[in-house]
Write an enzyme that holds these catalytic residues in place. Structure first.
Site, PDB file in Angstrom:
ATOM      1  N   LYS A 233       4.415 -31.057 -26.934  1.00  0.00           N
ATOM      2  CA  LYS A 233       3.155 -31.809 -26.955  1.00  0.00           C
ATOM      3  C   LYS A 233       3.466 -33.298 -26.939  1.00  0.00           C
ATOM      4  O   LYS A 233       4.342 -33.762 -27.679  1.00  0.00           O
ATOM      5  CB  LYS A 233       2.351 -31.438 -28.205  1.00  0.00           C
ATOM      6  CG  LYS A 233       0.974 -32.098 -28.296  1.00  0.00           C
ATOM      7  CD  LYS A 233       0.206 -31.592 -29.505  1.00  0.00           C
ATOM      8  CE  LYS A 233      -1.177 -32.223 -29.607  1.00  0.00           C
ATOM      9  NZ  LYS A 233      -1.956 -31.701 -30.752  1.00  0.00           N
TER      10      LYS A 233
ATOM     11  N   SER B  81      -6.704 -30.032 -30.014  1.00  0.00           N
ATOM     12  CA  SER B  81      -6.172 -30.993 -29.068  1.00  0.00           C
ATOM     13  C   SER B  81      -4.950 -30.505 -28.302  1.00  0.00           C
ATOM     14  O   SER B  81      -4.562 -31.089 -27.292  1.00  0.00           O
ATOM     15  CB  SER B  81      -5.789 -32.281 -29.816  1.00  0.00           C
ATOM     16  OG  SER B  81      -4.715 -32.031 -30.730  1.00  0.00           O
TER      17      SER B  81
ATOM     18  N   SER C 266      -6.203 -27.769 -34.369  1.00  0.00           N
ATOM     19  CA  SER C 266      -5.751 -28.077 -33.009  1.00  0.00           C
ATOM     20  C   SER C 266      -4.595 -27.232 -32.505  1.00  0.00           C
ATOM     21  O   SER C 266      -4.168 -27.394 -31.367  1.00  0.00           O
ATOM     22  CB  SER C 266      -5.380 -29.564 -32.907  1.00  0.00           C
ATOM     23  OG  SER C 266      -6.538 -30.350 -32.968  1.00  0.00           O
TER      24      SER C 266
END
Length: 495
Positions: A79, A159, A183
């Protein structure tokens, strides 16, 4: 071996050690998958194929000697919130779109120590602020799943939507995510994969770009819980550079898979039966209870009375911390500078050009609740509510070992179905936020499909630093659900 893309992380690890496949061969296959499919999904922000191939060659040399760590030769996605030495790290924001860190986050350093191969940096909501991966400065991520009879583009959740989409589509064998209010768990549910939010303090936050420091926690996302367990064991550990890191031993999480749930007490929080819950979510929840009961667990109703305050308290506390954390991006100390005639003008121009609409909204709200005259009324009160929420969980755990709830109030929705009211979007986190506020571990596993044919997940919430019990209970649900569905966009499926 039917297809290289049918391998799980665990089976790929075993094939690499047995020399049935080389790390270079495995890495090349996943690079090819991203070449073919990521133009549609937009799950990567920065890809690093050359570095990946070089790392794979090193891994093969180690494997030939019978050496190498537990992730030697395994292709992963990171990420784009984790700093990676010499590789652009953007947090999906224009304001640091050209930032190349000279240091490595602890989580990614741990993965590299164990021999992982990084394929690149994955897309996310800007500064991890979002529930649909629509706020990235580098474009929205598309969920690889499709509704029956529809070609509408679905959101992957947020997210960590880039991580979820890449894992679900077979572009990586696993990925890192971060979870502030859900998330990791919500995008895992939306894309039919597994994800674990560990106990706050289990994984170091050093080198991870902050959204809300008292809530952010790194965790693994992968095709199943065994793969997540392998990743979490590598990612976790004490770090003296992070003042919130807790110095406790890291268990062998993979061993917990076979523990079973016989005699386990599973709590069902009555407050999670919210108004307007879709019947299919309620039915899946009941099915999860039945699966655990059939495996020997006892189902117990419990109460978490302050649950209804979790979402508003979270959005006060998290946004206040975001306002403070993002103050550093001003064009003077950090961030891409936009020139102006005055210092105030420089700040305004830099932040106006660098931040997206959702980030600006959250900074403004966070600044407001921290301002003179409102601090006591909002921020201080939210912290008191947070203490009450944590106390609810501690009281519940005097009666039960884990809690079972839905992960999200729906399946993935279409990109053009985004609510016009931001508060409606925030409601996607209604089931995940309380565990984040309390700091306890939680996970999501895929358990079925909704009426449109897209995944639905079940959430398990555990005691502090007892991820093992969560993994054991989650594995029982995984086996019972036998979720083998694949999305429409997948590396192993012909176009």
């Amino acid at each position: 071996m039917s297809s290289i893309y049918d391998l799980t992380l665990a089976s790929a690890r075993d094939a690499l050690k047995a020399r049935k496949i080389s790390a270079v061969e495995l890495t090349d296959a996943y690079i090819d998958a991203a070449d073919r499919l990521d133009g549609r999904l937009n799950s990567f922000i920065t890809r690093t194929p050359d570095q990946a191939r070089a790392a794979a060659k090193v891994a093969d040399q180690a494997l030939e000697k019978g050496e190498g760590g537990k992730l030697c030769g395994i292709p992963l996605g990171i990420k784009d919130l984790f700093c990676t030495t010499g590789i652009r790290t953007t947090a999906a924001s224009k304001i640091i779109g050209n930032f190349v860190p000279p240091y490595e986050s602890t989580v990614t350093a741990n993965l590299l120590r164990d021999g992982a191969v990084f394929l690149g940096k994955l897309n996310l909501d800007e500064f991890a602020m979002g529930s649909a991966n629509l706020t990235s400065a580098f474009g929205a991520v598309e969920n690889p799943w499709k509704r029956k009879g529809s070609d509408a583009k679905l959101v992957p959740g947020g997210s960590s939507g880039g991580s979820a989409a890449a894992v679900a589509a077979g572009l990586v064998l696993g990925a890192t995510g971060t979870d502030t209010g859900g998330s990791i768990r919500q995008p895992a549910s939306f894309t039919g994969i597994a994800g674990i939010k560990p106990t706050y303090g289990r994984c170091s936050r050093f080198g991870t770009i902050a959204f809300a420091s008292s809530l952010d926690q790194a965790g693994p996302m992968a095709r199943n819980l065994q793969d997540c367990a392998i990743l979490l064991e590598s990612m976790a550990g004490f770090d003296e550079r992070d003042s919130t890191s807790v110095n406790v031993p890291v268990p062998h999480y993979e061993a917990a898979l076979t523990r079973g749930v016989k005699g386990l007490r599973v709590g069902i929080p009555k407050e999670y039966r919210v108004d307007g819950m879709p019947a299919e979510i309620e039915a899946l929840w009941q099915q999860g209870m039945n699966w655990l009961k059939e495996a020997g667990a006892e189902i117990v109703e419990v109460s978490l009375p302050h649950t209804k305050y979790g979402l508003p308290a979270y959005y006060i506390a998290a946004l206040a911390e975001a306002s403070s954390n993002l103050a550093r991006y001003d064009g003077v100390r950090f961030g891409e500078r936009v020139k102006a005639d005055t210092l105030d003008g420089l700040y305004e121009a830099t932040r106006a050009a660098g931040f997206g609409e959702e980030v600006k909204r959250r900074i403004l709200i966070g600044t407001h609740v921290l301002s003179s005259g409102y601090y006591d009324a909002y921020y201080l009160r939210a912290q008191k509510v947070r203490t009450l929420i944590q106390r609810d969980f501690l009281n519940a755990y005097e009666q039960v070992d884990v809690l079972l709830t839905p992960t999200a109030p729906s399946g993935a929705f279409a990109q053009d179905e985004k609510p016009t009211d931001p508060v409606q979007m925030y409601l996607n986190d209604v089931f995940t936020v309380p565990a984040s506020m309390a700091g306890v571990p939680a996970l999501s596993v895929p358990a079925g499909l909704d009426a449109h044919g897209v995944p639905l997940g079940l959430q398990l919430i555990g005691k502090f630093f007892d991820e093992e019990t969560l993994i054991a209970a989650g594995h029982v649900i995984e086996q019972a659900a036998a979720f083998t569905h694949k999305p429409s966009i997948h590396a192993g499926v012909s176009a």
